[in-house]
Motif scaffolding. Structure first.
Motif, PDB file in Angstrom:
ATOM      1  N   ILE A 130       0.832  -1.208   0.000  1.00  0.00           N
ATOM      2  CA  ILE A 130       0.000   0.000   0.000  1.00  0.00           C
ATOM      3  C   ILE A 130       0.868   1.259   0.000  1.00  0.00           C
ATOM      4  O   ILE A 130       0.638   2.202  -0.772  1.00  0.00           O
ATOM      5  CB  ILE A 130      -0.943  -0.009   1.216  1.00  0.00           C
ATOM      6  N   LEU A 131       1.880   1.282   0.872  1.00  0.00           N
ATOM      7  CA  LEU A 131       2.713   2.478   0.971  1.00  0.00           C
ATOM      8  C   LEU A 131       3.567   2.688  -0.277  1.00  0.00           C
ATOM      9  O   LEU A 131       3.788   3.834  -0.695  1.00  0.00           O
ATOM     10  CB  LEU A 131       3.609   2.385   2.210  1.00  0.00           C
ATOM     11  N   SER A 132       4.043   1.616  -0.878  1.00  0.00           N
ATOM     12  CA  SER A 132       4.933   1.759  -2.030  1.00  0.00           C
ATOM     13  C   SER A 132       4.172   2.022  -3.326  1.00  0.00           C
ATOM     14  O   SER A 132       4.535   2.924  -4.095  1.00  0.00           O
ATOM     15  CB  SER A 132       5.808   0.514  -2.179  1.00  0.00           C
ATOM     16  N   PHE A 133       3.114   1.274  -3.584  1.00  0.00           N
ATOM     17  CA  PHE A 133       2.379   1.423  -4.840  1.00  0.00           C
ATOM     18  C   PHE A 133       1.236   2.435  -4.733  1.00  0.00           C
ATOM     19  O   PHE A 133       1.139   3.372  -5.535  1.00  0.00           O
ATOM     20  CB  PHE A 133       1.821   0.063  -5.289  1.00  0.00           C
ATOM     21  N   ASP A 134       0.360   2.244  -3.740  1.00  0.00           N
ATOM     22  CA  ASP A 134      -0.851   3.065  -3.663  1.00  0.00           C
ATOM     23  C   ASP A 134      -0.578   4.484  -3.181  1.00  0.00           C
ATOM     24  O   ASP A 134      -1.335   5.405  -3.510  1.00  0.00           O
ATOM     25  CB  ASP A 134      -1.874   2.401  -2.736  1.00  0.00           C
ATOM     26  N   THR A 138       1.610   6.470  -6.605  1.00  0.00           N
ATOM     27  CA  THR A 138       0.414   7.166  -7.076  1.00  0.00           C
ATOM     28  C   THR A 138       0.473   8.662  -6.820  1.00  0.00           C
ATOM     29  O   THR A 138       0.127   9.465  -7.698  1.00  0.00           O
ATOM     30  CB  THR A 138      -0.838   6.574  -6.409  1.00  0.00           C
ATOM     31  N   TYR A 139       0.946   9.071  -5.637  1.00  0.00           N
ATOM     32  CA  TYR A 139       0.851  10.473  -5.253  1.00  0.00           C
ATOM     33  C   TYR A 139       2.195  11.194  -5.148  1.00  0.00           C
ATOM     34  O   TYR A 139       2.242  12.423  -5.264  1.00  0.00           O
ATOM     35  CB  TYR A 139       0.126  10.596  -3.906  1.00  0.00           C
ATOM     36  N   ILE A 140       3.278  10.480  -4.903  1.00  0.00           N
ATOM     37  CA  ILE A 140       4.562  11.140  -4.656  1.00  0.00           C
ATOM     38  C   ILE A 140       5.457  11.116  -5.890  1.00  0.00           C
ATOM     39  O   ILE A 140       5.966  12.152  -6.320  1.00  0.00           O
ATOM     40  CB  ILE A 140       5.273  10.484  -3.454  1.00  0.00           C
ATOM     41  N   ASP A 141       5.661   9.945  -6.466  1.00  0.00           N
ATOM     42  CA  ASP A 141       6.564   9.821  -7.617  1.00  0.00           C
ATOM     43  C   ASP A 141       5.958   8.862  -8.640  1.00  0.00           C
ATOM     44  O   ASP A 141       6.306   7.678  -8.669  1.00  0.00           O
ATOM     45  CB  ASP A 141       7.932   9.323  -7.151  1.00  0.00           C
ATOM     46  N   PRO A 142       5.057   9.362  -9.489  1.00  0.00           N
ATOM     47  CA  PRO A 142       4.405   8.482 -10.470  1.00  0.00           C
ATOM     48  C   PRO A 142       5.376   7.828 -11.451  1.00  0.00           C
ATOM     49  O   PRO A 142       5.052   6.792 -12.039  1.00  0.00           O
ATOM     50  CB  PRO A 142       3.444   9.429 -11.201  1.00  0.00           C
ATOM     51  N   LYS A 143       6.546   8.423 -11.644  1.00  0.00           N
ATOM     52  CA  LYS A 143       7.521   7.877 -12.589  1.00  0.00           C
ATOM     53  C   LYS A 143       8.592   7.030 -11.895  1.00  0.00           C
ATOM     54  O   LYS A 143       9.649   6.766 -12.470  1.00  0.00           O
ATOM     55  CB  LYS A 143       8.191   9.015 -13.351  1.00  0.00           C
ATOM     56  N   ALA A 144       8.329   6.614 -10.692  1.00  0.00           N
ATOM     57  CA  ALA A 144       9.311   5.841  -9.931  1.00  0.00           C
ATOM     58  C   ALA A 144       9.624   4.519 -10.625  1.00  0.00           C
ATOM     59  O   ALA A 144       8.737   3.850 -11.161  1.00  0.00           O
ATOM     60  CB  ALA A 144       8.788   5.575  -8.527  1.00  0.00           C
ATOM     61  N   THR A 145      10.891   4.164 -10.624  1.00  0.00           N
ATOM     62  CA  THR A 145      11.314   2.899 -11.219  1.00  0.00           C
ATOM     63  C   THR A 145      11.015   1.740 -10.270  1.00  0.00           C
ATOM     64  O   THR A 145      10.727   1.936  -9.086  1.00  0.00           O
ATOM     65  CB  THR A 145      12.814   2.937 -11.523  1.00  0.00           C
ATOM     66  N   ASP A 146      11.107   0.535 -10.814  1.00  0.00           N
ATOM     67  CA  ASP A 146      10.862  -0.644  -9.987  1.00  0.00           C
ATOM     68  C   ASP A 146      11.865  -0.731  -8.837  1.00  0.00           C
ATOM     69  O   ASP A 146      11.516  -1.146  -7.726  1.00  0.00           O
ATOM     70  CB  ASP A 146      10.949  -1.911 -10.841  1.00  0.00           C
ATOM     71  N   LYS A 147      13.103  -0.327  -9.101  1.00  0.00           N
ATOM     72  CA  LYS A 147      14.123  -0.367  -8.060  1.00  0.00           C
ATOM     73  C   LYS A 147      13.788   0.585  -6.920  1.00  0.00           C
ATOM     74  O   LYS A 147      13.937   0.247  -5.737  1.00  0.00           O
ATOM     75  CB  LYS A 147      15.486  -0.014  -8.662  1.00  0.00           C
ATOM     76  N   VAL A 152      11.401   1.603  -1.412  1.00  0.00           N
ATOM     77  CA  VAL A 152      10.336   2.146  -0.567  1.00  0.00           C
ATOM     78  C   VAL A 152       9.589   1.020   0.141  1.00  0.00           C
ATOM     79  O   VAL A 152       9.224   1.134   1.316  1.00  0.00           O
ATOM     80  CB  VAL A 152       9.361   2.995  -1.412  1.00  0.00           C
ATOM     81  N   SER A 153       9.373  -0.076  -0.566  1.00  0.00           N
ATOM     82  CA  SER A 153       8.694  -1.222   0.040  1.00  0.00           C
ATOM     83  C   SER A 153       9.492  -1.782   1.210  1.00  0.00           C
ATOM     84  O   SER A 153       8.929  -2.113   2.267  1.00  0.00           O
ATOM     85  CB  SER A 153       8.474  -2.307  -1.016  1.00  0.00           C
ATOM     86  N   HIS A 154      10.806  -1.870   1.062  1.00  0.00           N
ATOM     87  CA  HIS A 154      11.654  -2.358   2.151  1.00  0.00           C
ATOM     88  C   HIS A 154      11.619  -1.404   3.345  1.00  0.00           C
ATOM     89  O   HIS A 154      11.563  -1.843   4.505  1.00  0.00           O
ATOM     90  CB  HIS A 154      13.090  -2.521   1.654  1.00  0.00           C
ATOM     91  N   LEU A 155      11.647  -0.106   3.063  1.00  0.00           N
ATOM     92  CA  LEU A 155      11.555   0.874   4.147  1.00  0.00           C
ATOM     93  C   LEU A 155      10.205   0.786   4.853  1.00  0.00           C
ATOM     94  O   LEU A 155      10.117   0.962   6.079  1.00  0.00           O
ATOM     95  CB  LEU A 155      11.771   2.282   3.595  1.00  0.00           C
ATOM     96  N   ALA A 156       9.158   0.503   4.085  1.00  0.00           N
ATOM     97  CA  ALA A 156       7.830   0.361   4.682  1.00  0.00           C
ATOM     98  C   ALA A 156       7.768  -0.842   5.614  1.00  0.00           C
ATOM     99  O   ALA A 156       7.118  -0.796   6.667  1.00  0.00           O
ATOM    100  CB  ALA A 156       6.775   0.231   3.580  1.00  0.00           C
ATOM    101  N   VAL A 157       8.443  -1.921   5.243  1.00  0.00           N
ATOM    102  CA  VAL A 157       8.495  -3.102   6.108  1.00  0.00           C
ATOM    103  C   VAL A 157       9.195  -2.763   7.426  1.00  0.00           C
ATOM    104  O   VAL A 157       8.734  -3.143   8.512  1.00  0.00           O
ATOM    105  CB  VAL A 157       9.219  -4.263   5.391  1.00  0.00           C
ATOM    106  N   ILE A 158      10.303  -2.029   7.334  1.00  0.00           N
ATOM    107  CA  ILE A 158      11.028  -1.633   8.545  1.00  0.00           C
ATOM    108  C   ILE A 158      10.166  -0.721   9.411  1.00  0.00           C
ATOM    109  O   ILE A 158      10.085  -0.886  10.635  1.00  0.00           O
ATOM    110  CB  ILE A 158      12.349  -0.936   8.165  1.00  0.00           C
ATOM    111  N   PHE A 159       9.507   0.244   8.768  1.00  0.00           N
ATOM    112  CA  PHE A 159       8.625   1.154   9.510  1.00  0.00           C
ATOM    113  C   PHE A 159       7.501   0.382  10.196  1.00  0.00           C
ATOM    114  O   PHE A 159       7.176   0.633  11.367  1.00  0.00           O
ATOM    115  CB  PHE A 159       8.039   2.191   8.554  1.00  0.00           C
TER     116      PHE A 159
END
Length: 266
Positions: A130-134, A138-147, A152-159
């Protein structure tokens, strides 16, 4: 004999379990990731299991504990099996210890470990997605690469891990037990049921209603919960807020507020 507290607890539990299914991000992740022909039978089977297994296990363990808690084999004997121990969720491990011994306790902790790791794993995956994709893409960096999304997904897991650990420690040091958590959970999670359902199924649902209704519902439920505890028992603490009636009124009032705000807005 009839127990009014048991009836009230049953009603609160129904609200909480409804929110558990509707508001749990892990359920949504799993349902979206599978095909309909697999999801529907699987969820129907889970609905039967989630009723039958806890009810059957709780009934057997509870009645067994009632029968043997004053016998020499029970861990607390000759002391009393106090309400504090019951509220702390120690009925099952104490009963297993009395009947099976240390090997039973080892098996119980293995079961507990598997249940907790499965739950936390699903929660982490759902929150990170949710934090990385949704949110981020969606709202912060629409052109974000998969990397970048993966980072961001890893940081969300830590958070998520730090957050739930902090909440758990705060509740533990604050004196909250399993009964208190069971009464508080519907107040926290239920206000989003109606807004979420209408967001998915009703085209006239507005953004303001979808965002504000759960917040207002939670604040109202929290206010009613604490005010009822103060009115009935004269003080607000762990003991009075885990009583059945304050939690029941707090759990039911927030649904009305969520629905009423949505009706006025739409």
């Amino acid at each position: 004999m009839k127990s009014l507290d048991s009836i009230i607890w049953g009603l609160i539990l129904k609200f909480g379990n409804l929110a558990l299914v509707v508001m749990d991000t892990a359920f949504w992740q799993k349902s979206f990731a599978t095909e309909v022909k697999a999801t529907v039978p699987g969820y129907n089977l889970a609905a039967i299991a989630i009723f039958g297994i806890p009810w059957g296990l709780g009934t057997v363990i509870g009645l067994t504990a009632r029968a043997i808690h004053e016998t020499p084999i029970f861990p607390t004997y000759p002391g009393k099996f106090s309400p504090d121990l019951v509220n702390a969720g120690l009925v099952m491990p104490y009963t297993i210890k009395a009947l099976i011994g240390d090997k039973g306790i080892v098996a119980f902790f293995v079961l507990l470990f598997m249940a907790l790791t499965s739950t936390v794993s699903s929660s982490m995956i759902a929150v990170s997605s949710i934090l990385s994709f949704d949110v981020y893409k969606t709202y912060i960096d629409p052109k974000a690469t998969d990397k970048k999304i993966m980072r961001v997904s890893h940081l969300a897991v830590i958070f998520h891990a730090i957050f739930i650990t902090g909440i758990s420690l705060a509740l533990n040091y604050g004196g909250a037990d399993m009964t208190w958590i069971g009464y508080f959970r519907p107040i926290l999670s239920c206000p989003g049921i109606i807004p979420l359902g209408l967001t998915l199924a009703w085209s006239k649902q507005t953004r303001l209603a979808a965002v504000a209704s759960p917040i207002l519902g939670f604040l109202t439920g929290l206010s009613v919960w604490l005010a009822t505890a103060k009115s009935l028992y004269g003080t607000i603490n762990i003991a009075t807020t885990e009583a059945s009636f304050p939690a029941f009124f707090g759990s039911t009032e927030r649904e009305y507020i969520s629905y009423n705000f949505r009706s006025r807005e739409c």
